[in-house]
Scaffold this motif. Structure first.
Motif, PDB file in Angstrom:
ATOM      1  N   LEU A 289      75.788  23.349  21.999  1.00  0.00           N
ATOM      2  CA  LEU A 289      76.246  21.953  22.005  1.00  0.00           C
ATOM      3  C   LEU A 289      77.131  21.652  20.808  1.00  0.00           C
ATOM      4  O   LEU A 289      77.904  20.681  20.833  1.00  0.00           O
ATOM      5  N   LEU A 290      77.029  22.461  19.745  1.00  0.00           N
ATOM      6  CA  LEU A 290      77.853  22.222  18.561  1.00  0.00           C
ATOM      7  C   LEU A 290      79.314  22.583  18.817  1.00  0.00           C
ATOM      8  O   LEU A 290      80.198  22.181  18.044  1.00  0.00           O
ATOM      9  N   ASP A 291      79.601  23.332  19.895  1.00  0.00           N
ATOM     10  CA  ASP A 291      80.976  23.694  20.223  1.00  0.00           C
ATOM     11  C   ASP A 291      81.691  22.600  20.999  1.00  0.00           C
ATOM     12  O   ASP A 291      82.888  22.716  21.268  1.00  0.00           O
ATOM     13  N   MET A 292      80.971  21.548  21.357  1.00  0.00           N
ATOM     14  CA  MET A 292      81.548  20.453  22.150  1.00  0.00           C
ATOM     15  C   MET A 292      81.839  19.255  21.259  1.00  0.00           C
ATOM     16  O   MET A 292      81.375  19.151  20.117  1.00  0.00           O
ATOM     17  N   GLU A 293      82.563  18.337  21.819  1.00  0.00           N
ATOM     18  CA  GLU A 293      82.786  17.044  21.179  1.00  0.00           C
ATOM     19  C   GLU A 293      81.578  16.149  21.434  1.00  0.00           C
ATOM     20  O   GLU A 293      80.875  16.324  22.437  1.00  0.00           O
ATOM     21  N   PRO A 294      81.294  15.193  20.534  1.00  0.00           N
ATOM     22  CA  PRO A 294      80.120  14.314  20.731  1.00  0.00           C
ATOM     23  C   PRO A 294      80.102  13.604  22.076  1.00  0.00           C
ATOM     24  O   PRO A 294      79.032  13.475  22.697  1.00  0.00           O
ATOM     25  N   ASN A 295      81.266  13.151  22.554  1.00  0.00           N
ATOM     26  CA  ASN A 295      81.268  12.447  23.844  1.00  0.00           C
ATOM     27  C   ASN A 295      80.946  13.403  25.001  1.00  0.00           C
ATOM     28  O   ASN A 295      80.319  13.011  25.994  1.00  0.00           O
ATOM     29  N   GLU A 296      81.376  14.679  24.869  1.00  0.00           N
ATOM     30  CA  GLU A 296      81.042  15.666  25.897  1.00  0.00           C
ATOM     31  C   GLU A 296      79.546  15.964  25.907  1.00  0.00           C
ATOM     32  O   GLU A 296      78.943  16.123  26.972  1.00  0.00           O
ATOM     33  N   VAL A 297      78.960  16.034  24.712  1.00  0.00           N
ATOM     34  CA  VAL A 297      77.509  16.256  24.627  1.00  0.00           C
ATOM     35  C   VAL A 297      76.758  15.091  25.248  1.00  0.00           C
ATOM     36  O   VAL A 297      75.789  15.275  25.999  1.00  0.00           O
ATOM     37  N   GLY A 298      77.199  13.868  24.938  1.00  0.00           N
ATOM     38  CA  GLY A 298      76.544  12.695  25.515  1.00  0.00           C
ATOM     39  C   GLY A 298      76.644  12.664  27.020  1.00  0.00           C
ATOM     40  O   GLY A 298      75.690  12.286  27.718  1.00  0.00           O
ATOM     41  N   LEU A 300      76.994  15.346  29.004  1.00  0.00           N
ATOM     42  CA  LEU A 300      76.156  16.426  29.528  1.00  0.00           C
ATOM     43  C   LEU A 300      74.688  16.049  29.540  1.00  0.00           C
ATOM     44  O   LEU A 300      73.957  16.354  30.490  1.00  0.00           O
ATOM     45  N   CYS A 301      74.256  15.374  28.479  1.00  0.00           N
ATOM     46  CA  CYS A 301      72.830  15.037  28.334  1.00  0.00           C
ATOM     47  C   CYS A 301      72.488  13.665  28.915  1.00  0.00           C
ATOM     48  O   CYS A 301      71.360  13.187  28.731  1.00  0.00           O
ATOM     49  N   ARG A 302      73.480  13.020  29.558  1.00  0.00           N
ATOM     50  CA  ARG A 302      73.257  11.718  30.206  1.00  0.00           C
ATOM     51  C   ARG A 302      72.854  10.644  29.213  1.00  0.00           C
ATOM     52  O   ARG A 302      72.082   9.741  29.526  1.00  0.00           O
ATOM     53  N   CYS A 303      73.332  10.809  27.968  1.00  0.00           N
ATOM     54  CA  CYS A 303      73.138   9.788  26.926  1.00  0.00           C
ATOM     55  C   CYS A 303      74.501   9.592  26.254  1.00  0.00           C
ATOM     56  O   CYS A 303      74.812  10.245  25.259  1.00  0.00           O
ATOM     57  N   PHE A 304      75.339   8.746  26.836  1.00  0.00           N
ATOM     58  CA  PHE A 304      76.742   8.678  26.456  1.00  0.00           C
ATOM     59  C   PHE A 304      76.929   8.235  25.008  1.00  0.00           C
ATOM     60  O   PHE A 304      77.928   8.577  24.379  1.00  0.00           O
ATOM     61  N   ARG A 305      75.992   7.486  24.446  1.00  0.00           N
ATOM     62  CA  ARG A 305      76.143   6.988  23.078  1.00  0.00           C
ATOM     63  C   ARG A 305      75.445   7.865  22.033  1.00  0.00           C
ATOM     64  O   ARG A 305      75.589   7.614  20.835  1.00  0.00           O
ATOM     65  N   ASP A 306      74.704   8.848  22.492  1.00  0.00           N
ATOM     66  CA  ASP A 306      73.878   9.620  21.560  1.00  0.00           C
ATOM     67  C   ASP A 306      74.393  11.033  21.319  1.00  0.00           C
ATOM     68  O   ASP A 306      73.665  11.893  20.836  1.00  0.00           O
ATOM     69  N   GLY A 307      75.648  11.302  21.652  1.00  0.00           N
ATOM     70  CA  GLY A 307      76.175  12.656  21.475  1.00  0.00           C
ATOM     71  C   GLY A 307      76.135  13.108  20.032  1.00  0.00           C
ATOM     72  O   GLY A 307      75.725  14.237  19.720  1.00  0.00           O
ATOM     73  N   ALA A 308      76.531  12.233  19.100  1.00  0.00           N
ATOM     74  CA  ALA A 308      76.518  12.593  17.676  1.00  0.00           C
ATOM     75  C   ALA A 308      75.097  12.796  17.181  1.00  0.00           C
ATOM     76  O   ALA A 308      74.821  13.705  16.374  1.00  0.00           O
ATOM     77  N   LEU A 309      74.158  11.973  17.659  1.00  0.00           N
ATOM     78  CA  LEU A 309      72.761  12.110  17.249  1.00  0.00           C
ATOM     79  C   LEU A 309      72.173  13.431  17.743  1.00  0.00           C
ATOM     80  O   LEU A 309      71.435  14.107  17.018  1.00  0.00           O
ATOM     81  N   ILE A 310      72.526  13.797  18.977  1.00  0.00           N
ATOM     82  CA  ILE A 310      72.021  15.066  19.519  1.00  0.00           C
ATOM     83  C   ILE A 310      72.542  16.235  18.703  1.00  0.00           C
ATOM     84  O   ILE A 310      71.792  17.165  18.360  1.00  0.00           O
ATOM     85  N   GLN A 311      73.832  16.208  18.348  1.00  0.00           N
ATOM     86  CA  GLN A 311      74.383  17.281  17.535  1.00  0.00           C
ATOM     87  C   GLN A 311      73.756  17.314  16.138  1.00  0.00           C
ATOM     88  O   GLN A 311      73.544  18.392  15.574  1.00  0.00           O
TER      89      GLN A 311
END
Length: 592
Positions: A289-298, A300-311
Motif C-alpha cells: 500500500l505504500l507504493d500507492m497514492e493516499p487516495n488510491e489506498v482509500g 481500495l480499502c473503501r475508506c476514501f478519507r483514510d488513505g493517509a491514515l492507513i499508510q
C-alpha cells in the motif's frame, strides 16, 4: 467443631509433582547429582510427613526401623524421578555417577511451567508429525497438553460447541468435541476469532484456556526452535501471537490498529478463505500500500478519507531489511555477515521502549534450523542497524541456498524470509591440511620427556608413555607458547594435553594462574577432586579452587591459587572485571 477438636494432619502430595520440581532445581543449578537431590528432598514437607506417618506413603514399619531418616526411600524417589526425566529428555541422568545435567527441553519446560506429562505427549506426537506438520496438526498437539486435561465435557454444552465449530473454526479440528482436546481446540479457535459464547460454563472454560494457551504455545515454539524444527517453530510462534492479540496470522496485520481503522479496511485487504499452506502474503500486501497514492489506498480499502491514515499505520508495522554476505571458512562451515536495518516508524504508544525479533537460519529442504537468535531494537537507538556474525554448517551435496527468517516476537503477521544463495561461494581447496592437522605415526614419547622429576611423578602410576595425540602435541605444548585448539573425541586424553600446557606455564612463570573451564558444574567438581589429589599433593602442593555458582572465595584465596576451575558463566563474570584480577592467566577449556 469435630474437625477442630480432632484435627487430621494434612498429608503431602509432593510425590506426584516431584519430577517437575526436581527438573526446576536442576535447571536452577541447585541440584547437580542424586546426592544433592536427596539433601534437597530432606528439606521438604514431604520428608517431614514421611517420617511422621510412613505408612501413608507406602513405607513399611520394618523399613522405617532399619532406616529411620528414610534416606533410602528418598533415594528411591529421586532416582525414579531422574529416570523419568531422562526418558522424557528433560535432563541427562548418569546412573553410574549419579550426575544430573540440564537439557534444552527441560530448561524450556521449567521456564514456562510445562508439566513433564505434557512434554512426553509433545515428544511422542511431534515425532509422528516430524515431516510437514500442518497448522491444524500443531494446534491439536498443543490442545493435548496435560494443562488442559481438567476441562470437563458436559453433555448440555455439545450443541453449542458444535455450532461454534461450524461458524468460528477456520482450522480443522482433529479430535472429537467429546474429548477434552477437541473441546479445547474449538474454544481456543473461537477465542482467537472473537466469537460470542452464550453458555456461562463455556465462557469460564474459554477464559481458562486463553490464560494457559499462550504460555504452552510459546513453550512449544522454543522447544521446536532448539530442536531445529523450522516449520513447526514458525507455526507455533504464529499461533502464540494470534492467541495474545486475538486475530489470525492469515488476517491482515493492520488489525493491530483496530481502534484506529475502520472494519471495512480489514475486510477489503483479506481473502475470504484461509491462505494455503504454501505461505501467507498478508504482510506483503499491506506493505504494498505504500507504493500507492493516499487516495488510491482509500479507494481500495473503501475508506476514501483514510488513505493517509492507513499508510501511516502501515509504516508503523515492524519491518526489517536484511542483507547478508557469505564467507567460506572450511568446506563444511560458512560465516554469514548479516545486517538488520529497521525500516518502520517508531510509535511509543504501539511499540513501547523496545521491539523484539526472532532470527534463524533454516534449510527448507531438510526443514532444519542451524542458528537462532533473539534480537532487540530499542527506541533509544532507532533506526540504527544491527550486525551479526553467524557460523552455520553445510553438508554434501552443498544446497543451493539457505533462508534467513526474521519474525516479530509480538506483532501478528510481521515476518520476512530472505534467501541466501551459495552459487557464488567458492569452497574448492578449503579441505587442504591448513584447516586441520593429520595424526602422524610417531613413536610414543616416554614420560621422562618432561625432564623434571616432580612432573614425571604425576604420571608414574598412571602410564609410562604418552598416547599418539599427546606425543604429537608435546613439543608445541611443552616447549613453545603457541596457542593450540584441540578437537578430539571423549577418552582421547585431552585433559592430559591441558596438564602438559599447565606444567609448561608453571615452569616458565611459577606465579601464573591456570584457568580450566568445564561446561557443567558436575564436571568441574570431578576435575577439582582429581586435580586436588594430583596437583595439590606433594611435591607440587599447588592450590586448586573451583569457581561456580555454588562456591565463592575471597580475593586472598584467588590471589594465592594456582589453578582455577570455572564454569563458563562464572568465568564470564570474572573476565568482565579482569582489570581487578592480578597475575597472568592461561586458560584451557573442556567442551565435551
Amino acid at each position: 467443631l469435630d474437625k477442630l477438636v480432632r484435627a487430621t494432619p494434612i498429608e503431602s502430595n509432593f510425590i506426584k509433582q516431584l519430577a517437575d520440581h526436581l527438573n526446576a532445581e536442576v535447571v536452577g543449578g541447585t541440584v547437580t547429582n542424586t546426592r544433592e537431590a536427596i539433601e534437597w528432598l530432606r528439606y521438604t514437607y514431604l520428608h517431614v510427613r514421611m517420617c511422621k506417618n510412613p505408612l501413608a506413603y507406602g513405607i513399611a514399619a520394618k523399613q522405617h526401623e532399619s532406616d529411620p531418616t528414610l534416606r533410602g526411600r528418598s533415594r528411591e524417589l529421586v532416582v525414579e524421578a531422574a529416570k523419568l526425566l531422562d526418558e522424557r529428555k528433560m535432563v541427562r541422568y548418569n546412573s553410574d555417577s549419579g550426575n544430573l545435567a540440564v537439557t534444552n527441553l527441560g530448561r524450556v519446560a521449567c521456564i514456562f511451567y510445562i508439566r513433564n506429562q505434557s512434554v512426553a505427549t509433545f515428544n511422542e506426537m511431534m515425532e509422528k508429525k516430524r515431516v510437514s506438520p500442518t497448522d491444524a496438526d500443531l494446534l491439536h498437539i498443543m490442545c493435548c497438553a496435560d494443562e488442559f486435561e481438567n476441562l470437563r465435557v458436559r453433555p448440555e454444552e455439545l450443541d453449542e460447541v458444535d455450532q461454534i465449530k461450524k461458524e468460528s473454526c477456520p482450522l480443522e479440528t482433529l479430535a472429537p468435541v467429546e474429548e477434552f482436546s477437541g473441546k479445547c481446540n474449538v474454544l481456543l479457535q473461537a477465542y482467537i476469532s472473537k466469537s460470542r459464547i452464550s453458555s456461562f460454563t463455556l465462557i469460564s472454560d474459554t477464559n481458562y484456556i486463553a490464560s494457559n494457551a499462550g504460555r504452552v504455545a510459546r513453550a512449544l515454539f522454543e522447544m521446536c526452535l532448539k530442536n531445529g524444527n523450522a516449520s513447526a517453530a514458525l507455526k507455533f510462534l504464529r499461533l502464540a501471537k494470534s492467541i495474545d492479540h486475538r486475530f489470525w496470522w492469515f488476517q491482515s496485520p493492520l488489525r493491530a490498529f483496530e481502534h484506529d481503522l475502520k472494519k471495512n479496511v480489514f475486510v477489503a485487504l483479506e481473502d475470504s478463505k484461509v491462505a494455503s499452506e504454501g505461505g501467507y502474503n498478508t504482510f506483503e500486501r499491506a506493505v504494498s500500500l505504500l507504493d500507492m497514492e493516499p487516495n488510491e489506498v482509500g479507494q481500495l480499502c473503501r475508506c476514501f478519507r483514510d488513505g493517509a491514515l492507513i499508510q501511516k499505520c502501515v509504516r508503523m508495522l515492524p519491518r526489517v531489511e536484511v542483507s547478508c554476505t557469505v564467507h567460506p571458512i572450511t568446506k563444511s562451515t560458512l560465516r554469514f555477515h548479516i545486517e538488520l536495518n529497521p525500516v518502520f516508524n517508531w510509535s511509543g504508544r504501539h511499540h513501547g521502549g523496545a521491539e523484539g525479533f526472532w532470527l534463524w537460519v533454516e534449510d527448507n529442504e531438510n526443514n532444519r534450523t542451524y542458528h537462532s537468535e533473539y534480537i532487540l531494537f530499542s527506541r533509544r537507538n532507532h533506526p540504527e542497524s544491527t550486525t551479526l556474525e553467524v557460523v552455520v554448517p553445510v553438508f554434501d551435496p552443498m544446497p543451493q541456498q539457505y533462508f534467513i527468517r526474521v519474525v516479530s516476537d509480538s506483532w501478528v503477521g510481521c515476518e520476512a524470509l530472505i534467501p541466501v544463495s551459495f552459487r557464488h561461494v567458492l569452497i574448492e581447496g578449503l579441505s587442504s591440511p591448513t584447516f586441520f592437522t593429520n595424526l602422524f605415526d610417531l613413536t610414543p614419547l616416554p614420560v621422562q620427556a618432561l625432564a623434571d622429576p616432580r612432573y614425571e611423578q604425576l604420571y608414574a602410576n598412571r602410564f609410562d608413555v604418552f598416547n599418539p595425540i599427546q606425543t604429537q602435541l608435546f613439543h608445541i605444548l611443552y616447549h613453545t607458547d603457541t596457542p593450540v585448539l584441540l578437537g578430539a573425541p571423549t577418552g582421547s586424553g585431552k585433559t592430559t594435553v591441558a596438564e602438559i600446557a599447565l606444567l609448561r606455564m608453571k615452569k616458565q612463570n611459577p606465579k601464573a594462574k591456570c584457568v580450566y573451564i568445564a561446561p557443567l558444574k558436575s564436571l568441574a567438581r570431578e576435575r577439582l577432586k582429581e586435580w586436588s589429589k594430583l596437583l595439590g599433593a606433594p611435591p607440587l602442593k599447588w592450590k586448586v579452587l573451583e569457581l561456580s555458582g555454588d562456591t565463592s572465595h575471597d580475593s586472598r584465596a584467588l590471589n594465592n591459587s594456582d589453578v582455577l576451575i570455572c564454569t563458563p558463566e562464572k568465568w564470564d563474570l570474572i573476565s568482565r572485571g579482569w582489570r581487578g584480577v592480578p597475575g597472568d592467566l592461561a586458560s584451557s577449556s573442556n567442551a565435551s
